[in-house]
Structures are given as structure tokens and as C-alpha cells.
Design an enzyme around this catalytic site. Structure first.
Site, short mmCIF file in Angstrom:
data_model
loop_
_atom_site.label_atom_id
_atom_site.label_comp_id
_atom_site.label_asym_id
_atom_site.label_seq_id
_atom_site.Cartn_x
_atom_site.Cartn_y
_atom_site.Cartn_z
N ASN A 137 67.90 -16.36 -52.62
CA ASN A 137 67.81 -15.54 -53.98
C ASN A 137 66.63 -15.25 -54.65
O ASN A 137 65.92 -16.52 -54.97
CB ASN A 137 68.90 -16.39 -55.04
CG ASN A 137 69.13 -15.61 -56.34
OD1 ASN A 137 68.10 -15.29 -56.95
ND2 ASN A 137 70.32 -15.43 -56.88
N HIS A 195 64.64 -15.54 -59.74
CA HIS A 195 63.37 -16.40 -60.45
C HIS A 195 61.93 -15.83 -60.12
O HIS A 195 61.13 -16.32 -60.95
CB HIS A 195 63.68 -17.65 -60.39
CG HIS A 195 64.95 -18.11 -61.06
ND1 HIS A 195 65.04 -17.82 -62.41
CD2 HIS A 195 65.95 -18.65 -60.45
CE1 HIS A 195 66.24 -18.16 -62.81
NE2 HIS A 195 67.16 -18.79 -61.58
N HIS A 229 70.56 -10.75 -58.22
CA HIS A 229 71.71 -10.60 -59.31
C HIS A 229 71.15 -9.71 -60.25
O HIS A 229 70.08 -9.91 -61.03
CB HIS A 229 71.97 -12.03 -59.85
CG HIS A 229 73.31 -12.16 -60.85
ND1 HIS A 229 73.67 -13.13 -61.60
CD2 HIS A 229 74.01 -10.93 -61.40
CE1 HIS A 229 74.56 -12.67 -62.40
NE2 HIS A 229 74.95 -11.71 -62.14
N ARG A 270 71.86 -8.68 -63.25
CA ARG A 270 72.49 -9.07 -64.77
C ARG A 270 72.59 -7.86 -65.72
O ARG A 270 71.69 -6.94 -65.79
CB ARG A 270 71.94 -10.19 -65.25
CG ARG A 270 72.13 -11.68 -64.65
CD ARG A 270 71.78 -12.71 -65.52
NE ARG A 270 72.23 -13.88 -65.11
CZ ARG A 270 73.44 -14.27 -65.49
NH1 ARG A 270 74.10 -13.81 -66.63
NH2 ARG A 270 73.78 -15.62 -65.00
N ARG A 328 67.76 -9.65 -67.38
CA ARG A 328 66.80 -10.64 -67.82
C ARG A 328 65.92 -10.97 -66.78
O ARG A 328 64.83 -11.45 -67.09
CB ARG A 328 67.48 -11.85 -68.37
CG ARG A 328 68.16 -12.76 -67.34
CD ARG A 328 68.86 -13.98 -67.52
NE ARG A 328 70.15 -13.82 -68.48
CZ ARG A 328 70.86 -14.74 -68.48
NH1 ARG A 328 70.84 -15.88 -67.88
NH2 ARG A 328 72.01 -14.76 -69.39
N GLU A 373 74.43 -9.05 -56.23
CA GLU A 373 75.31 -9.94 -57.13
C GLU A 373 75.71 -8.92 -58.34
O GLU A 373 74.57 -8.76 -58.83
CB GLU A 373 74.91 -11.44 -57.59
CG GLU A 373 75.01 -12.28 -56.37
CD GLU A 373 74.41 -13.63 -56.78
OE1 GLU A 373 74.09 -13.78 -57.98
OE2 GLU A 373 74.31 -14.41 -56.04
N THR A 412 74.98 -18.68 -63.75
CA THR A 412 76.39 -18.44 -63.46
C THR A 412 77.23 -19.70 -63.31
O THR A 412 76.98 -20.68 -62.72
CB THR A 412 76.69 -17.84 -61.90
OG1 THR A 412 75.64 -16.74 -61.76
CG2 THR A 412 77.96 -16.95 -62.16
N GLU A 467 82.49 -17.03 -51.70
CA GLU A 467 81.25 -17.74 -51.90
C GLU A 467 81.60 -18.89 -52.71
O GLU A 467 82.21 -18.83 -53.89
CB GLU A 467 79.97 -17.21 -52.36
CG GLU A 467 78.78 -18.00 -52.62
CD GLU A 467 77.56 -17.52 -52.78
OE1 GLU A 467 77.31 -16.25 -52.62
OE2 GLU A 467 76.76 -18.05 -53.69
N HIS A 488 74.76 -22.09 -55.30
CA HIS A 488 74.58 -22.70 -56.59
C HIS A 488 73.93 -24.18 -56.71
O HIS A 488 74.84 -25.04 -56.19
CB HIS A 488 75.90 -22.48 -57.42
CG HIS A 488 75.44 -22.29 -59.02
ND1 HIS A 488 74.86 -23.40 -59.77
CD2 HIS A 488 75.31 -21.03 -59.51
CE1 HIS A 488 74.48 -22.65 -60.90
NE2 HIS A 488 74.49 -21.21 -60.70
#
Ligand code: PXP
Length: 238
Positions: free
Chosen positions: A7, A10, A43, A45, A49, A69, A100, A150, A191
Site C-alpha cells: 500500500n 503514505h 486507497h 479516500r 488526503r 480501496e 481504517t 480481507e 492492517h
């Protein structure tokens, strides 16, 4: 063989901190794949962000296996259908959360989620539901006709990091993974994972894919420093 999805949200967080183009999520995605990642997760969002629409567009124009996502709503479904990623994972989304926080509420949003999954299935996009480790949620995932689940590993990751007893949570995840597998649902996990959590959860043979973000990007910054400082010092010398 278990797969690893990286992922890169970031990377975008860091880029956005200065409003420029560096670090570039597309370049990082290509690097991650070249180093052995099996897929890239982003993701998108609703508040954008970190990952932006342009990131999704650029990644969709590559051959990178992309796992998108999204929150469970029709606006995000439309975006997914337009960009046609290989995989979509539906997640709950709250504006104020840092990350999340838990799995989907499959009972409350059953109709909506089923509609979204049906549309994605029809387009042959692999569908996954981000759920808490619970039998009921797996049963509902089957009714919804999702290809994968998941399992949210936030709780076990915290227990392991804080050196607390994680065995009950491990057993729960294992039982859920077995149950989902017996229903023909592919099992993923993600996660809060790091080296240790990955090692522990890898013992569950039914888990076929891990999706890891924050730790991998954080660790890349830590252990990647050596090369960067070397290069900058070299540039100073010249
Ligand atoms: N899987 C899902 C569904 C997520 O929402 C996230 C967080 O964006 C992750 C995996 C990765 O979590 P982490 O960044 O803590 O590794």
C-alpha cells in the site's frame, strides 16, 4: 505462495506535505513491483488526503496489478468502473479517522454493498471486503458474492507490538480464514502489520495475500537513508 500487496498511500502523504511531485507514487509503485511486490494498493479516500485521482489514473495506465480501496458508495463505484483496476477492496470510511478503524458493517449496508459487488463482479474486477474476523461477516460476504475477504489485523498487530497475549485473536483469525476458505472465498489480511505480525500470520495457510502499507513505507525511509545520504554526500563532494 502467499502474495504481498504494498500500500503506497503514505508515499502520497509525504508528497502532499510539500505540495510538489516528490516522492512520486507511480515511481515507487514500479520500484515495489520490481523488488517483488505482487500488487500495489491505493486507497482513494473521499477527502483525497493522500492518493489523488491523478495517481489512480496514472497507475491504471500501467500494467501494475492494482488493488483499489474505496468506500461503499455509488460515486466511488463509478470511479472504480471508469479506471478498471484489477482488484477492488471495499472498506468502511470515516472522515475523522486517521486510518481504517474496523471492518465493514455488512448487515447494515448489505443491499448497497451487494449492488456494488455485483457491478464489479460483472466487470470481472476481483472483489474483496475488508471485514473483522467474524463468522457472521464471512457468511454475509458469501451471500454478497465477494471473491475475497480481507481480515482486519489491527487488533492482533497491536497485541503483538505491545507484547500482549495474542493467541485468542490468532485463533479467531485462523478459524475465520478456514471458514472463508471452505466457502470458496479467498482470504487476505492487512492492517498494522510489520515483520513480526507477518511472520506469525503467515502460519495460517488459508491466508493468500497480505496488504501492508505504513510499516513498509516507514521502514523504507529508515533503512533507505544510507543510500540517499551517500548520494547527497557524493554530490556535495563534486
Ligand atoms: N488493508 C486495508 C483494507 C486498509 O485499509 C489498510 C490501511 O489503508 C491496509 C490494509 C494497510 O494498513 P497499514 O498501512 O497499517 O499497513
Amino acid at each position: 505462495m502467499k502474495r504481498l500487496g504494498v500500500n503506497i498511500d503514505h508515499v502520497a502523504t509525504l508528497r502532499n506535505a510539500r505540495g510538489g511531485l516528490h516522492p512520486n507514487p507511480l515511481i515507487v509503485a514500479k520500484e515495489a513491483i520490481s523488488f517483488g511486490a505482487d500488487s500495489i494498493t491505493i486507497h482513494l479516500r473521499e477527502d483525497r488526503r493522500h492518493i489523488k485521482d491523478i495517481d489512480l489514473k496514472k497507475l491504471s495506465n500501467t500494467k501494475i496489478p492494482l488493488n483499489l480501496e474505496i468506500a461503499c458508495n455509488y460515486k466511488m463505484l463509478k470511479i472504480a468502473l471508469k479506471n478498471n483496476p484489477k482488484f477492488v477492496c471495499l472498506v468502511p470510511e470515516k472522515r475523522k479517522e486517521i486510518t481504517t478503524e474496523g471492518g465493514l458493517n455488512l448487515i447494515k449496508y448489505y443491499k448497497k454493498i451487494k449492488f456494488i459487488v455485483d457491478r464489479l463482479n460483472k466487470k470481472k474486477i476481483r472483489t474483496s471486503l475488508f471485514i473483522n474476523p467474524s463468522f457472521k461477516d464471512i457468511l454475509y460476504s458469501k451471500r454478497i458474492n465477494a471473491n475475497c475477504v480481507e481480515i482486519h489485523t489491527g487488533r492482533i498487530s497491536n497485541l503483538i507490538k505491545n507484547k500482549k497475549n495474542y493467541l485468542n485473536e490468532f485463533k479467531k483469525i485462523k478459524k475465520c480464514a478456514k471458514y472463508a476458505n471452505s466457502l470458496g472465498i479467498e482470504v487476505h489480511a492487512g492492517h498494522g502489520m510489520d515483520y513480526k505480525t507477518t511472520q506469525i500470520l503467515s502460519k495460517i495457510k488459508e491466508i493468500k495475500e497480505f496488504n501492508i502499507g505504513h510499516f513498509i513505507i516507514g521502514e523504507a525511509i529508515s533503512i533507505g537513508l544510507k543510500n540517499v545520504i551517500k548520494r547527497v554526500k557524493n554530490s556535495i563532494k563534486k
